[in-house]
Design a protein around this motif. Structure first.
Motif, PDB file in Angstrom:
ATOM      1  N   SER A  17       0.825  -1.224   0.000  1.00  0.00           N
ATOM      2  CA  SER A  17       0.000   0.000   0.000  1.00  0.00           C
ATOM      3  C   SER A  17       0.847   1.257   0.000  1.00  0.00           C
ATOM      4  O   SER A  17       0.318   2.349  -0.212  1.00  0.00           O
ATOM      5  N   GLY A  18       2.141   1.126   0.297  1.00  0.00           N
ATOM      6  CA  GLY A  18       2.941   2.335   0.512  1.00  0.00           C
ATOM      7  C   GLY A  18       4.304   2.298  -0.155  1.00  0.00           C
ATOM      8  O   GLY A  18       4.427   2.009  -1.346  1.00  0.00           O
ATOM      9  N   LYS A  19       5.330   2.531   0.660  1.00  0.00           N
ATOM     10  CA  LYS A  19       6.697   2.708   0.145  1.00  0.00           C
ATOM     11  C   LYS A  19       7.245   1.511  -0.627  1.00  0.00           C
ATOM     12  O   LYS A  19       8.012   1.650  -1.552  1.00  0.00           O
ATOM     13  N   LEU A  91       2.237 -10.324   1.959  1.00  0.00           N
ATOM     14  CA  LEU A  91       1.755  -8.992   2.316  1.00  0.00           C
ATOM     15  C   LEU A  91       2.953  -8.201   2.822  1.00  0.00           C
ATOM     16  O   LEU A  91       3.714  -8.681   3.670  1.00  0.00           O
ATOM     17  N   ALA A  92       3.118  -6.993   2.298  1.00  0.00           N
ATOM     18  CA  ALA A  92       4.279  -6.179   2.686  1.00  0.00           C
ATOM     19  C   ALA A  92       3.812  -4.733   2.826  1.00  0.00           C
ATOM     20  O   ALA A  92       3.855  -3.963   1.863  1.00  0.00           O
ATOM     21  N   GLY A  93       3.310  -4.433   4.014  1.00  0.00           N
ATOM     22  CA  GLY A  93       2.783  -3.081   4.220  1.00  0.00           C
ATOM     23  C   GLY A  93       1.454  -2.890   3.514  1.00  0.00           C
ATOM     24  O   GLY A  93       1.143  -1.784   3.063  1.00  0.00           O
ATOM     25  N   PHE A  94       0.666  -3.959   3.418  1.00  0.00           N
ATOM     26  CA  PHE A  94      -0.646  -3.887   2.762  1.00  0.00           C
ATOM     27  C   PHE A  94      -1.677  -3.514   3.826  1.00  0.00           C
ATOM     28  O   PHE A  94      -1.805  -4.198   4.837  1.00  0.00           O
ATOM     29  N   HIS A 114       5.313  -7.973  10.086  1.00  0.00           N
ATOM     30  CA  HIS A 114       4.732  -7.038  11.051  1.00  0.00           C
ATOM     31  C   HIS A 114       5.851  -6.446  11.912  1.00  0.00           C
ATOM     32  O   HIS A 114       6.727  -7.179  12.387  1.00  0.00           O
ATOM     33  N   PRO A 115       5.808  -5.117  12.133  1.00  0.00           N
ATOM     34  CA  PRO A 115       6.924  -4.476  12.850  1.00  0.00           C
ATOM     35  C   PRO A 115       6.806  -4.522  14.371  1.00  0.00           C
ATOM     36  O   PRO A 115       6.846  -3.482  15.033  1.00  0.00           O
ATOM     37  N   SER A 116       6.661  -5.716  14.912  1.00  0.00           N
ATOM     38  CA  SER A 116       6.743  -5.885  16.372  1.00  0.00           C
ATOM     39  C   SER A 116       7.066  -7.340  16.647  1.00  0.00           C
ATOM     40  O   SER A 116       7.034  -8.175  15.736  1.00  0.00           O
ATOM     41  N   ILE A 175      14.170  -1.129  12.692  1.00  0.00           N
ATOM     42  CA  ILE A 175      13.417  -2.379  12.511  1.00  0.00           C
ATOM     43  C   ILE A 175      13.243  -2.686  11.023  1.00  0.00           C
ATOM     44  O   ILE A 175      13.341  -3.840  10.606  1.00  0.00           O
ATOM     45  N   LEU A 176      13.037  -1.635  10.234  1.00  0.00           N
ATOM     46  CA  LEU A 176      12.852  -1.843   8.793  1.00  0.00           C
ATOM     47  C   LEU A 176      14.083  -2.519   8.161  1.00  0.00           C
ATOM     48  O   LEU A 176      13.955  -3.392   7.306  1.00  0.00           O
ATOM     49  N   VAL A 177      15.260  -2.113   8.619  1.00  0.00           N
ATOM     50  CA  VAL A 177      16.491  -2.734   8.111  1.00  0.00           C
ATOM     51  C   VAL A 177      16.455  -4.245   8.378  1.00  0.00           C
ATOM     52  O   VAL A 177      16.824  -5.060   7.517  1.00  0.00           O
TER      53      VAL A 177
HETATM   54  C1  GRF Z   1       6.705  -2.298   7.403  1.00  0.00           C
HETATM   55  O1  GRF Z   1       7.157  -1.776   8.617  1.00  0.00           O
HETATM   56  C2  GRF Z   1       5.898  -3.550   7.615  1.00  0.00           C
HETATM   57  O2  GRF Z   1       6.322  -4.318   8.697  1.00  0.00           O
HETATM   58  C3  GRF Z   1       4.534  -2.998   7.903  1.00  0.00           C
HETATM   59  O3  GRF Z   1       4.404  -1.899   7.038  1.00  0.00           O
HETATM   60  C4  GRF Z   1       5.703  -1.378   6.725  1.00  0.00           C
HETATM   61  C5  GRF Z   1       5.811  -1.386   5.240  1.00  0.00           C
HETATM   62  O4  GRF Z   1       6.960  -0.760   4.777  1.00  0.00           O
HETATM   63  N1  GRF Z   1       3.526  -4.019   7.758  1.00  0.00           N
HETATM   64  P1  GRF Z   1       7.362  -0.842   3.253  1.00  0.00           P
HETATM   65  O5  GRF Z   1       6.159  -0.355   2.438  1.00  0.00           O
HETATM   66  O6  GRF Z   1       7.718  -2.253   2.914  1.00  0.00           O
HETATM   67  O7  GRF Z   1       8.528   0.090   3.105  1.00  0.00           O
END
Ligand code: GRF
Length: 193
Positions: A17-19, A91-94, A114-116, A175-177
């Motif tokens: 959905s995003g970056k 799913l990756a940021g969906f 998921h970021p936790s 965390i993203l790294v």
């Molecule tokens: C990540 O932190 C992921 O864990 C969460 O949404 C973020 C998506 O980042 N579900 P990106 O779009 O992959 O940069």
């Protein structure tokens, strides 16, 4: 599992959905010989998702779906996935919650990052909540998707230390790294049984 090559790789769709930084890291992974998957399709609910640019850069088919009418959209989505012989969904940021019937249809075939450190901090604003609770550690989790939010079987987790003076932003970055390394590792783990 033996190395899969070329057309034998498991056809995968990535939903964003995003970056799309996780999408990017998954694409990079698929360029390595050890990757059991190939990314055939990028799905987004957001026409403006920055990550859609990776479709163009890496010449991967992309499709945008408007989720206002979820039932109708998911039916179209299912046809698209079938037509592209998609076997696995990452799913990756969906940011949409998929319906129970969609999830059941792809049981054991949908992964999420998921970021936790699940089961802690399901849902949104994970970093803020971890900091408010004065947690010493947070991290990220790759898990199978079941019909309850962020509750499916955990595949892999990575712990990250929360430092003094840590901010939501600095924690998210750190965390993203780790997310970028964890998702490919989790895929290797489930397909090397
Ligand atoms: C990540 O932190 C992921 O864990 C969460 O949404 C973020 C998506 O980042 N579900 P990106 O779009 O992959 O940069």
């Amino acid at each position: 599992m033996a190395l899969l090559t070329g057309s034998n790789k498991i056809k995968t769709a990535v939903f964003i959905s995003g970056k799309g930084s996780n999408l990017r890291s998954l694409i990079k992974f698929t360029k390595t010989i050890k990757s059991p998957i190939s990314i055939e399709l990028i799905i987004s609910d957001n026409l403006k998702a920055k990550g859609l640019k990776y479709g163009k850069i890496f010449r991967i088919k992309k499709k945008i779906f408007n989720f206002k009418n979820k039932k109708f959209t998911e039916n179209k989505l299912i046809s698209t996935l079938k037509n592209n012989e998609i076997k696995i969904i990452c799913l990756a940021g969906f940011m949409q919650i998929l319906s129970k019937s969609f999830i059941k249809r792809f049981k054991g075939k949908i992964l999420n990052i998921h970021p936790s450190l699940l089961p802690k901090y399901k849902g949104l604003n994970t970093h803020k909540r971890a900091l408010n609770d004065n947690e010493k550690y947070s991290g990220c989790t790759v898990h199978f998707v079941n019909t309850k939010l962020d509750s499916g079987k955990i595949i892999l987790q990575k712990k990250v230390k929360i430092l003094k003076n840590e901010t939501e932003n600095s924690l998210a970055k750190k965390i993203l790294v780790e997310e970028h390394k964890l998702y490919p590792k989790a895929i290797l783990k489930i397909f090397s049984l």
